[in-house]
Design an enzyme around this catalytic site. Structure first.
Site, PDB file in Angstrom:
ATOM      1  N   ALA A   9     -42.067 -16.649 114.690  1.00 46.30           N
ATOM      2  CA  ALA A   9     -42.760 -15.819 113.961  1.00 46.30           C
ATOM      3  C   ALA A   9     -42.070 -15.594 112.621  1.00 46.30           C
ATOM      4  CB  ALA A   9     -43.022 -14.379 114.799  1.00 46.30           C
ATOM      5  N   LYS A  60     -40.852 -23.608 129.350  1.00 44.66           N
ATOM      6  CA  LYS A  60     -39.900 -23.922 128.105  1.00 44.66           C
ATOM      7  C   LYS A  60     -39.154 -22.784 127.902  1.00 44.66           C
ATOM      8  CE  LYS A  60     -42.247 -21.551 124.906  1.00 44.66           C
ATOM      9  NZ  LYS A  60     -41.841 -20.369 123.815  1.00 44.66           N
ATOM     10  N   THR A 117     -37.016 -23.730 121.287  1.00 49.83           N
ATOM     11  CA  THR A 117     -36.638 -22.719 121.995  1.00 49.83           C
ATOM     12  C   THR A 117     -35.133 -23.146 122.650  1.00 49.83           C
ATOM     13  OG1 THR A 117     -39.083 -22.427 122.732  1.00 49.83           O
ATOM     14  CG2 THR A 117     -37.297 -21.141 123.814  1.00 49.83           C
ATOM     15  N   ARG A 124     -34.856 -15.827 121.751  1.00 48.89           N
ATOM     16  CA  ARG A 124     -34.231 -14.763 122.665  1.00 48.89           C
ATOM     17  C   ARG A 124     -34.031 -15.413 124.099  1.00 48.89           C
ATOM     18  NH1 ARG A 124     -39.160 -13.031 120.377  1.00 48.89           N
ATOM     19  NH2 ARG A 124     -40.380 -13.468 122.329  1.00 48.89           N
ATOM     20  N   ASN A 125     -34.525 -16.249 124.662  1.00 43.35           N
ATOM     21  CA  ASN A 125     -34.228 -16.880 125.951  1.00 43.35           C
ATOM     22  C   ASN A 125     -33.096 -17.972 125.879  1.00 43.35           C
ATOM     23  OD1 ASN A 125     -36.818 -16.317 127.667  1.00 43.35           O
ATOM     24  ND2 ASN A 125     -37.706 -17.431 125.927  1.00 43.35           N
ATOM     25  N   GLU A 150     -39.122 -13.439 127.683  1.00 42.73           N
ATOM     26  CA  GLU A 150     -40.144 -13.832 128.530  1.00 42.73           C
ATOM     27  C   GLU A 150     -39.768 -14.766 129.776  1.00 42.73           C
ATOM     28  OE1 GLU A 150     -40.225 -14.719 125.277  1.00 42.73           O
ATOM     29  OE2 GLU A 150     -42.129 -14.441 124.454  1.00 42.73           O
TER      30      GLU A 150
END
Length: 210
Positions: A9, A60, A117, A124-125, A150
């Site tokens: 984002a 993912k 990612t 974040r992951n 998440e």
């Protein structure tokens, strides 16, 4: 309709370039959305495979936790590349089990989103995985994080899905990375032990047909 792909984002807000997938069974709706979103720095491509896009978008995040642990353990670029590749193989298997198209994994919502990612500093992951690899507990990480990763909840949901959908015993041998991440998050093994389990897997052909 569903939107998925490499789309952090903050980068989109800055006007940086990306491309994503719009998945829908309704081609006209997808076309309208693609035209609505199209600009010089944002493109959307169409896929009718809603299931494949959704599964890829979930898996993912778990692969990214594994990639972060790889970095936290200091295993290097070769190890991370190998881990993410094998993780995408598990993603493809699960897409097929759920009724999606395996080719979707090779698109923006599959490897495209996974690469961003797993390798991007904004993930974040990946950050959760890095901290786990460096020895922090999941409780410590979650308590000090202001954002949601998440993949933590998704990891447990995916193992339950596999147990429900995949027949046979030792499903952890078919999905060693996904099950390994879940075991680490549940505190059953350490990241180092998870690595050792992967490296002790039975030798086999690199088979993409199943």
């Amino acid at each position: 309709a569903f939107l998925s792909g490499p789309a952090f984002a903050s980068e989109i807000a800055e006007g940086l370039v990306t491309a994503v997938t719009i998945a829908s069974a309704d081609r006209e709706l997808a076309n309208d959305l693609m035209e609505l979103l199209a600009s010089t720095n944002f493109r959307a491509l169409y896929s009718p495979d809603v299931v494949g896009v959704e599964v890829g978008g979930a898996v993912k995040n778990v692969i990214a936790i594994a990639a972060g642990m790889c970095e936290g353990l200091g295993l290097g670029t070769n190890a991370m590349a190998a881990l993410v590749t094998r993780g995408c193989t598990e993603m493809r298997k699960l897409v097929v089990v759920c009724g999606g198209e395996p080719s979707t994994v090779f698109g923006l919502s599959g490897v495209g989103d996974t690469f961003g990612t797993c390798f991007g500093p904004l993930s974040r992951n990946r950050q959760v995985g890095m901290r786990l690899g460096r020895g922090e507990t999941l409780e410590e990480i979650l308590a000090s994080s202001s954002e949601v990763a998440e993949g933590v909840a998704t990891s447990r949901a995916i193992t339950k899905l596999v147990e429900k959908r995949v027949k046979g015993y030792r499903r952890d041998l078919k999905y060693p990375i996904l099950f390994g991440v879940a075991a680490i998050l549940d505190g059953k093994i350490t990241p180092r032990e998870g690595l050792e389990r992967l490296m002790e897997m039975p030798l086999r052909v690199e088979d993409f047909s199943r």
